[in-house]
Write an enzyme that holds these catalytic residues in place. Structure first.
Site, short mmCIF file in Angstrom:
data_model
loop_
_atom_site.label_atom_id
_atom_site.label_comp_id
_atom_site.label_asym_id
_atom_site.label_seq_id
_atom_site.Cartn_x
_atom_site.Cartn_y
_atom_site.Cartn_z
N VAL A 11 36.79 78.47 6.81
CA VAL A 11 36.24 79.54 5.96
C VAL A 11 34.89 79.14 5.35
O VAL A 11 33.92 79.90 5.39
CB VAL A 11 37.25 79.94 4.86
CG1 VAL A 11 36.66 81.03 3.96
CG2 VAL A 11 38.56 80.43 5.47
N VAL A 127 43.76 88.14 0.71
CA VAL A 127 44.75 89.03 1.35
C VAL A 127 44.06 89.78 2.48
O VAL A 127 43.02 90.41 2.28
CB VAL A 127 45.33 90.05 0.35
CG1 VAL A 127 46.32 90.99 1.05
CG2 VAL A 127 46.01 89.35 -0.82
N GLY A 129 42.46 88.75 5.12
CA GLY A 129 41.24 88.18 5.71
C GLY A 129 40.04 89.09 5.46
O GLY A 129 39.63 89.29 4.33
N ILE A 131 39.80 92.33 5.82
CA ILE A 131 40.06 93.75 5.49
C ILE A 131 39.75 94.02 4.03
O ILE A 131 40.26 93.33 3.15
CB ILE A 131 41.55 94.11 5.72
CG1 ILE A 131 42.04 93.63 7.07
CG2 ILE A 131 41.77 95.60 5.55
CD1 ILE A 131 43.54 93.80 7.26
N GLY A 182 42.38 78.66 15.51
CA GLY A 182 41.98 78.48 14.12
C GLY A 182 42.57 79.51 13.17
O GLY A 182 42.08 79.70 12.06
N GLU A 185 47.36 78.03 9.20
CA GLU A 185 47.07 77.15 8.07
C GLU A 185 47.09 75.70 8.57
O GLU A 185 47.62 75.42 9.65
CB GLU A 185 48.13 77.32 6.99
CG GLU A 185 48.20 78.71 6.39
CD GLU A 185 46.92 79.10 5.69
OE1 GLU A 185 46.49 78.40 4.76
OE2 GLU A 185 46.32 80.12 6.08
N LYS A 200 50.54 86.47 -0.38
CA LYS A 200 49.72 87.68 -0.30
C LYS A 200 50.44 88.89 -0.89
O LYS A 200 49.81 89.70 -1.58
CB LYS A 200 49.32 87.92 1.16
CG LYS A 200 48.36 86.85 1.68
CD LYS A 200 48.22 86.91 3.19
CE LYS A 200 47.24 85.86 3.70
NZ LYS A 200 47.29 85.69 5.16
N GLY A 297 40.78 84.19 10.62
CA GLY A 297 39.64 83.83 11.48
C GLY A 297 38.41 83.60 10.64
O GLY A 297 38.23 84.18 9.56
N1 HSE Z 1 46.94 81.50 8.23
C1 HSE Z 1 46.55 82.76 7.71
C2 HSE Z 1 46.98 83.86 8.69
C3 HSE Z 1 45.06 82.78 7.51
O1 HSE Z 1 47.33 83.51 9.81
O2 HSE Z 1 46.98 85.02 8.33
C4 HSE Z 1 44.55 83.95 6.75
O3 HSE Z 1 45.10 84.02 5.47
#
Ligand code: HSE
Length: 410
Positions: A11, A127, A129, A131, A182, A185, A200, A297
């Site tokens: 990130v 929450v 990513g 969006i 990627g 976590e 989340k 991502g």
């Molecule tokens: N590991 C998390 C997922 C990353 O796969 O959604 C984003 O929060």
């Protein structure tokens, strides 16, 4: 305007890249003011990296630099992220983060600290990513009383389940692929056991219902027990298995959980595949709304972080008033009190067991799959309180329960 990035992983490096990629657009949005990434904090060295000269390993340099007005935290984990973020807010710096664990565990405290110091603490990337979902809930849906929020909140598990559904790929192979891309976590346990989705849904619940919800109070079940056999039976039911986070008002309490769930093919959620996430919000004025996009991502998550950086830059010296109350004891009801129907896969004498199941539950839906062993069967129960349904299941003696999965009707 100088900013600092804490952590140069997926990130953090994405944040630096988006700021550089869209420099002109961002500068225009800020009336000509350029965002300058002055420092990147990381204990690792990155020889040859284009940001090599910005990488430092001493947090105090950032904390004590009065020119740094905004800090993007992308380290992950609770410690030292909490201490670093807290110190920055107290030093008059706004902080943005993608760290769901930090917000789910300490959001109430950090939002209060931000208010006290007239700075902002923002966490859109925590929450869904990339969006936009938290800001729409806070701002666009502010005129609603929201009574339910639910969604596919983890990209890794949705990617794995999609691979199992469409390519009959094994759970292990699909997880490996998600890690290579990627999405997962650092420790994928948080993804596959549902802890990431739990954090989340806690953040969404706090925003929608106004009180902090601690992850430890939310029933959480991951996808490690889902098998290709379950996927096939659910296909015959006309649906798919998804890992869902859900929170709903229950009188003056809430019900909240993360579990795999059977979703009908007619549901908007059934078409959310791969690393994509979707969040459904039910408001008393707007009705149902859905937010959809890449939930994990590098660039997608960085997009949300940079959006927050711009918002903070536009609000220097002005706290935006985001906040929620402290958690109330016993605010989350026990899962046994929630309404559901259950998908059951079991082994035993098929005909007599299904007869017994009909006697116990009434109107069950019997499912099938190709090449099932003689002694395997599956069915879906009628709706009821989960606790009562589980008690009835115990009466199904002479059988071995192989899978039990909840259904939803979103
Ligand atoms: N590991 C998390 C997922 C990353 O796969 O959604 C984003 O929060």
């Amino acid at each position: 305007m100088d900013i600092a990035v804490l952590g140069y992983g997926v990130v953090g490096s994405g944040v630096a890249e988006v700021i550089s990629l869209n420099e002109k657009k961002i500068t225009d949005k800020l009336g000509g003011e350029r965002i300058n990434v002055k420092y990147i904090l990381d204990l690792r060295k990155f020889p040859g990296d284009k940001n090599e000269d910005k990488i430092i390993d001493d947090f105090n340099i950032i904390l004590n630099d009065g020119d740094v007005k905004i800090v993007a935290e992308a380290m992950g984990g609770l410690h030292p992220a909490f201490e670093f973020v807290s110190s920055c807010l107290k030093a008059g710096k706004s902080v943005v983060t993608s760290n769901k664990e930090l917000v789910a565990e300490k959001g109430d405290i950090l939002l209060e600290t931000a208010k006290e110091n007239n700075v902002n603490f923002m966490f859109e990337a925590s929450v869904g990513g990339g969006i936009p979902v938290l800001r729409p809930i806070i701002q666009c849906l502010a005129g609603n009383d929201i009574d339910e929020v639910a969604g596919i909140l983890n990209g890794t598990t949705n990617f794995i389940l999609s691979k199992m559904i469409f390519d009959s790929m094994s759970f292990e192979d699909a997880l490996k692929l998600a890690q290579e891309k990627g999405y997962a976590e650092k420790d994928p346990t948080a993804d596959i056991e549902g802890f990431d989705a739990c954090r989340k849904i806690c953040i969404l619940a706090a925003l929608c219902f106004g009180s902090h919800v601690y992850p430890k109070t939310v029933y959480t079940e991951g996808i490690t027990k889902i098998t290709l056999e379950d996927v096939e039976y659910v296909r015959s039911w006309g649906g798919v298995i998804k890992l869902l986070g859900r929170a709903k008002k229950a009188g003056d309490k809430i019900s909240a959980m993360v579990t795999p769930a059977l979703v009908k093919n007619s549901s908007i959620l059934s078409g959310v595949n791969g690393v994509y996430n979707a969040v459904l919000v039910r408001g008393n004025a707007v009705g149902d709304v859905a937010f959809y996009g890449q939930g994990a991502g590098k660039m997608a998550t960085a997009s949300a972080v940079v959006g927050d950086i711009i918002d903070c830059a536009q609000n220097i010296g002005k706290n935006k008033g985001i906040g929620w109350n402290k958690a109330a004891d016993g605010a989350v009801i026990d899962i046994s009190e929630t309404e559901t129907s259950l998908y059951v896969r079991a082994s035993g004498c098929k005909d007599s067991s299904l007869e017994k199941a009909k006697e116990i539950f009434g109107d069950i839906t019997v499912l099938s799959r190709d090449n099932a062993p003689e002694d395997e069967f599956a069915f879906v129960t009628p709706e009821g309180k989960e606790g009562a349904l589980r008690e009835k299941l115990e009466k199904l003696d002479g059988t071995e329960l192989l899978s039990v999965i909840r259904t939803v009707n979103y």
